[in-house]
Design a protein around this motif. Structure first.
Motif, PDB file in Angstrom:
ATOM      1  N   UNK A   1      -5.569   6.955 -11.322  1.00 38.69           N
ATOM      2  CA  UNK A   1      -4.923   5.699 -11.658  1.00 38.69           C
ATOM      3  C   UNK A   1      -4.050   5.242 -10.491  1.00 38.69           C
ATOM      4  N   UNK A   2      -3.388   6.216  -9.885  1.00 37.62           N
ATOM      5  CA  UNK A   2      -2.544   5.940  -8.728  1.00 37.62           C
ATOM      6  C   UNK A   2      -3.385   5.435  -7.554  1.00 37.62           C
ATOM      7  N   UNK A   3      -4.519   6.105  -7.316  1.00 38.56           N
ATOM      8  CA  UNK A   3      -5.393   5.675  -6.206  1.00 38.56           C
ATOM      9  C   UNK A   3      -5.962   4.288  -6.431  1.00 38.56           C
ATOM     10  N   UNK A   4      -6.195   3.966  -7.702  1.00 42.86           N
ATOM     11  CA  UNK A   4      -6.828   2.683  -8.013  1.00 42.86           C
ATOM     12  C   UNK A   4      -5.811   1.621  -8.426  1.00 42.86           C
TER      13      UNK A   4
ATOM     14  N   UNK B   1      -4.896   2.814  -2.782  1.00 40.15           N
ATOM     15  CA  UNK B   1      -5.677   2.737  -1.548  1.00 40.15           C
ATOM     16  C   UNK B   1      -7.049   2.110  -1.779  1.00 40.15           C
ATOM     17  N   UNK B   2      -7.659   2.422  -2.950  1.00 37.62           N
ATOM     18  CA  UNK B   2      -9.030   1.953  -3.157  1.00 37.62           C
ATOM     19  C   UNK B   2      -9.094   0.417  -3.297  1.00 37.62           C
ATOM     20  N   UNK B   3      -8.233  -0.196  -4.130  1.00 37.64           N
ATOM     21  CA  UNK B   3      -8.258  -1.662  -4.198  1.00 37.64           C
ATOM     22  C   UNK B   3      -7.972  -2.289  -2.834  1.00 37.64           C
TER      23      UNK B   3
ATOM     24  N   UNK C   1     -13.538  -5.780   1.639  1.00 35.15           N
ATOM     25  CA  UNK C   1     -14.926  -6.209   1.411  1.00 35.15           C
ATOM     26  C   UNK C   1     -14.995  -7.433   0.505  1.00 35.15           C
ATOM     27  N   UNK C   2     -13.864  -7.946   0.163  1.00 28.63           N
ATOM     28  CA  UNK C   2     -13.837  -9.161  -0.649  1.00 28.63           C
ATOM     29  C   UNK C   2     -13.915  -8.909  -2.137  1.00 28.63           C
ATOM     30  N   UNK C   3     -13.774  -7.615  -2.575  1.00 34.00           N
ATOM     31  CA  UNK C   3     -13.795  -7.370  -4.011  1.00 34.00           C
ATOM     32  C   UNK C   3     -12.368  -7.190  -4.499  1.00 34.00           C
ATOM     33  N   UNK C   4     -12.006  -7.935  -5.531  1.00 32.21           N
ATOM     34  CA  UNK C   4     -10.651  -7.805  -6.067  1.00 32.21           C
ATOM     35  C   UNK C   4     -10.670  -6.877  -7.265  1.00 32.21           C
ATOM     36  N   UNK C   5     -10.278  -5.647  -7.014  1.00 33.03           N
ATOM     37  CA  UNK C   5     -10.304  -4.632  -8.070  1.00 33.03           C
ATOM     38  C   UNK C   5      -9.116  -4.839  -8.998  1.00 33.03           C
ATOM     39  N   UNK C   6      -9.381  -4.890 -10.311  1.00 31.37           N
ATOM     40  CA  UNK C   6      -8.252  -4.835 -11.250  1.00 31.37           C
ATOM     41  C   UNK C   6      -8.715  -4.285 -12.587  1.00 31.37           C
TER      42      UNK C   6
ATOM     43  N   UNK D   1       0.821  -1.209   0.000  1.00 29.98           N
ATOM     44  CA  UNK D   1       0.000   0.000   0.000  1.00 29.98           C
ATOM     45  C   UNK D   1       0.862   1.269   0.000  1.00 29.98           C
ATOM     46  N   UNK D   2       0.452   2.225  -0.834  1.00 31.19           N
ATOM     47  CA  UNK D   2       1.152   3.506  -0.873  1.00 31.19           C
ATOM     48  C   UNK D   2       0.977   4.215   0.468  1.00 31.19           C
ATOM     49  N   UNK D   3       2.007   5.021   0.897  1.00 30.25           N
ATOM     50  CA  UNK D   3       1.935   5.667   2.216  1.00 30.25           C
ATOM     51  C   UNK D   3       0.819   6.702   2.287  1.00 30.25           C
TER      52      UNK D   3
END
Lengths: 282, 352, 294
Positions: free
Chosen positions: C127-130, C136-138, C144-149, A45-47
């Motif tokens: 894109x960075x967040x995901x 962080x979002x994935x 919650x058991x969802x594998x984001x890709x 995870x990113x910081x």
């Protein structure tokens, strides 16, 4: 109106604070990422909290860049972006204000045709005529030059219409008085019309500077020489490489630097920005 | 100082519709001529043609004997005062006054002298460094006049300069314009739709209607001997009563009067019909009181006469009940004979 | 068309004044557009030596190309998604700011700046967040058991580009909604309040109907934005993938023309896009005319 609904008032602030937080969160994360070293991204995870490497990262990006990504130092790209944004903004304002002046203050054959030719540019965004426009610029030998980056984007129907609209609100008598006072068309333009257009020019400048700064597709097409890269297109190259080599800290430092100038312009000139945005859509 | 001559001046806006249908006018040096008429009568177009702001369709405009019909406004040596003042909003008062002189390359010392002089005449000295938006309507009006004065032109052109002012200020500025023009003795053309303004200002009036000149004359001449039915109804307040001859025929003593041939309408001023029997010869009409409007020292009395309403201006507040039958008296000299078809007076030879 | 009552008499000056604008328009707008129309009726042989006039073949081929039809469908989903999400959020925020007096200005400042972020940069931020490995979002979705890709899953990719594109457009919509809300006459709202309508009822029965010109205008602008101004967002996040799941029409013109070098097809696609812009522009200007008559 007197209305006292404490629950609703609190809800209002809650919604706004959450909204502001969501809007700002991606930028927060990018900023945090730009303060760590590359190792911080190896652990999964990113910081979420600031690290100690902010100055190193920004200094490295500004001065030497990320050579593995094939992008020049950020300072050069920032200069290119500034040149591009300024030339586009000033160029659009200059040619639009004189076109609007011709259309409003003169009557001549083909006036309507000229108006429609300008209008039609609204319907031809660069995205829908990529190939042939690229070919024209290539044939004119304008690839990899500031002229190629800017001139094809300088025609502007919206700016022309804004000035036309504004000129139509200026009382006819002002021009008549100036003529009786011995002012010819160029003198009237310089002494009366230009000073009166100051606010409109400033508002338009804010909008067009941002327009020029955020251009991506066009620089991508006409520059292959990295000396002419703009920051916005350079970042794409950096990001593409980050997927392989996780230099997220450096990429995000460049992202922050790319956002800073136009965001500052908007925040510092919010009044002009809002005026420009709302009026160009009239 | 200059004379202005308009010869067969015509203006059409494309097509065959004439806005100005051939106007002839000679303005003497130092004269103040007022062009008056309802909106759309062509008076403003005429003025703007003299200014060079409208092209001339045909005819000549001579200023000091020189035909300027094709000259640029700046080459005509005229200055203009506009209805909305047309002050340059981004320049100070001084800047506004100087602009025309600078454009003509007037030497600095001369510019300063003239600005100082105009500021004194118009009492706008303390405002020279303010912007127009910081001035009141009356002050802006003065600056607009100042801009004309500093030019020391051959002629002033005024385009309804007082219509943007409130009633009280308008009267005050009217007097000032009159005094100023007397003092400077600059030939002036002045356009207004307000007949009272026209009467009080003019050396001579030009009454226009439908692109044509109805009458040219001093205010007294125009009031006392209106040349046409239009002038009769336009000049004077309340307007002249116009009564068909067959209605007048019922008046006592009317049939004995010698009428010029072709007379079918008689005009009578509101103050020349009276309700008290006057001395000397008079005719007598019978009518019913419709309404009495007291307006201070006098009253407007509306009287119905064979289905027509006449308006009289009577002194004081006569004690008259609505519906009462009263007698109206008029001396024969108060009667202006007109012909309906030509619209002209029948007791004078047609104008050349 | 309107001019001033008096005009300057110069004959040549107006042409000189218009020349820069018109020359640029002709060289860089009209000529290329005409070229696009011309080559949309032609086929170029692989070596570029010969071109053949082939009537509407490029067009018929497009309409029979599953890839193109897919791009059209994806574009529609994307445009609707961006328009609804961005306008919905903006309206909510605008209503809140409109309720406030002084603090409203501060919130406005905090909400307008994304307008200045370049689309491609906006794409990279999200894109960075995901990012499936470090985002962080994935990470949260995983709980919650969802594998984001979004690199593999087309729906994930579409959601990502919709969110990124909506984020950037919030400022614009927000400002226009605030302006629209401020032009609703206070007296009407007060009258409704005296008629006993609560805040929510007042909004739906009085304010929202009066806001409809603004809403309609933004609808057109947002569709236009989603279709034509989001090249950078797509290129910065998914590059049209995976398997064409986020391949919008504009992105496809670029990909086919520059990467695939299929001039005829790319030109035909350009011409179709021009038609769409023309329709949107006409609709927008008709609306402006009506607004003037209010």
């Amino acid at each position: 109106m007197v209305e006292n609904r404490p629950v609703l008032n609190i809800l209002t602030h809650v919604v706004l604070i959450v909204g502001v937080a969501i809007v700002a969160f991606p930028v927060y994360l990018a900023f945090i990422a730009s303060t760590h070293d590359a190792n911080a991204f190896a652990r999964g995870l990113a910081p979420m909290l600031p690290g100690p490497h902010m100055i190193d990262n920004y200094a490295q990006m500004l001065t030497s860049g990320l050579s593995s990504a094939g992008a020049p130092p950020v300072w050069l790209m920032l200069i290119n972006s500034t040149i591009m944004a300024l030339t586009i903004a000033i160029g659009k304002i200059a040619i639009s204000i004189i076109s609007a002046y011709a259309i409003v203050y003169f009557r001549f054959p083909f006036r309507l045709l000229a108006f429609w030719m300008i209008f039609i540019t609204l319907m031809l965004p660069v995205e829908v005529r990529i190939m042939p426009t690229f070919k024209v610029v290539a044939d004119l030998g304008m690839l990899n030059s500031y002229a190629g980056l800017t001139i094809p984007l300088i025609a502007s129907a919206t700016a022309t219409f804004l000035f036309r609209q504004f000129f139509l609100t200026i009382p006819d008598e002002l021009m008549e008085a100036a003529r009786v006072d011995g002012a010819g068309p160029l003198k009237f333009f310089r002494d009366i019309l230009l000073p009166l257009s100051r606010t409109n020019i400033a508002a338009l400048f804010v909008i067009l500077f941002i327009y020029g700064w955020v251009q991506y597709l066009w620089p991508l097409l006409v520059t292959t020489d990295s000396r002419y890269y703009t920051i916005v297109m350079g970042i794409k190259r950096l990001a593409a490489s980050a997927d392989a080599d996780p230099y997220w800290n450096l990429v995000m430092a460049a992202v922050m630097l790319a956002m800073l100038p136009p965001v500052l312009v908007i925040i510092l000139m919010q009044r002009l920005f809002v005026k420009g945005l709302v009026e160009t859509e009239k | 100082m200059a004379t202005i001559n308009l010869v067969d001046l015509q203006k059409s806006y494309g097509g065959n519709v004439l806005a100005v249908k051939g106007v002839n006018l000679s303005v003497a040096d130092g004269e103040l001529i007022v062009l008056v008429g309802p909106s759309g009568c062509g008076k403003s177009t005429l003025l703007r043609m003299v200014a060079g702001l409208e092209s001339v369709t045909s005819g000549r405009i001579e200023i000091n004997g020189r035909d300027v019909a094709k000259a640029e406004p700046a080459e005509r040596d005229i200055a203009m005062v506009f209805q909305n003042y047309a002050l340059y909003p981004h320049m100070t008062v001084r800047g506004n006054l100087e602009y025309g002189l600078k454009n003509r390359g007037t030497p600095r010392a001369e510019i300063d002298r003239r600005v100082k002089e105009a500021a004194e005449i118009l009492e706008i000295g303390p405002m020279l460094d303010r912007k127009p938006r910081e001035l009141s309507g009356g002050q802006r009006q003065r600056v607009a006049m100042g801009r004309a004065i500093v030019r020391e032109p051959s002629a002033f052109l005024f385009d309804e300069p007082l219509s943007n002012l409130d009633a009280k200020l308008r009267v005050q500025m009217r007097v000032e314009i009159r005094k100023l023009q007397r003092r400077l003795k600059t030939t002036s053309l002045y356009v207004t739709h307000d007949q009272l303004e026209a009467m009080t200002l003019a050396d001579r009036l030009v009454v226009m209607n439908g692109g044509l000149v109805e009458q040219i004359g001093t205010p007294t001449e125009v009031y006392d001997r209106p040349a046409t039915l239009f002038v009769a109804s336009f000049i004077g307040s309340p307007p002249m009563n116009l009564i068909p001859v067959d209605v007048m025929a019922q008046a006592e003593g009317f049939s004995a009067l010698p009428l010029p041939p072709d007379t079918d309408i008689i005009g009578m001023r509101a103050d020349q019909l009276v309700i008290e029997p006057p001395q000397g010869e008079s005719i007598v009409l019978h009518g019913q009181v419709e309404l009495l409007e007291p307006i201070g020292s006098e009253s407007h009395l509306h009287v119905s006469l064979a289905g027509q309403t006449l308006v009289l201006r009577v002194p004081g507040r006569p004690d008259l009940a609505d519906g009462a039958t009263i007698k109206l008296y008029a001396p024969p000299s108060a009667m202006h004979p007109f012909n309906r078809a030509t619209g002209r007076r029948t007791d004078s030879p047609p104008q050349a | 068309m309107q001019t001033k009552r008096t005009i300057f008499p110069n004959k040549l000056l107006p042409y000189a004044l218009l020349a820069p604008q018109l020359i640029i328009t002709i060289i860089f707008f009209l000529w290329p557009a005409a070229q696009a129309v011309k080559s949309s009726f032609e086929r170029e042989d692989p070596f570029g030596f010969r071109t053949t006039f082939i009537w509407f073949q490029n067009y018929t081929r497009l309409f029979n190309d599953p890839g193109y039809l897919n791009a059209a469908g994806r574009t529609a989903v994307f445009a609707v998604g961006v328009t609804l999400l961005s306008m919905g959020v903006s309206l909510l925020l605008a209503i809140c700011v409109n309720r406030l007096l002084r603090s409203g200005r501060l919130y406005t400042t905090l909400l307008v700046w994304p307008y200045a972020v370049a689309p491609v940069v906006a794409g990279i931020l999200w894109w960075f967040m995901f990012n499936p490995t470090i985002g962080i979002v994935p990470y949260l979705l995983d709980a919650f058991g969802y594998r984001w890709n979004h690199r593999v899953n087309g729906n994930d990719a579409m959601i990502l580009v919709i969110i990124a594109a909506s984020w950037k457009q919030i400022s614009y919509n927000f400002l226009f909604f605030v302006a629209g809300l401020q032009s609703v006459p206070k007296s009407l709202v007060e009258a409704a309040a005296m008629d006993g309508a609560g805040p929510f009822k007042r909004f739906w029965t009085i304010v929202f109907p009066l806001l409809s010109p603004t809403t309609f205008f933004l609808l057109i602008v947002n569709i236009n934005y989603a279709m034509f101004d989001t090249f950078g967002i797509i290129d910065g996040t998914t590059g049209g993938g995976p398997a064409g799941a986020t391949n919008t029409l504009v992105y496809k013109v670029y990909a086919d023309g520059f990467l695939g070098l299929n001039i005829g097809s790319s030109s035909a696609q350009s011409v179709l896009l021009m038609l769409i812009v023309i329709v949107l522009t006409v609709v927008q200007f008709r609306w402006v005319e009506r607004r003037v008559q209010y």
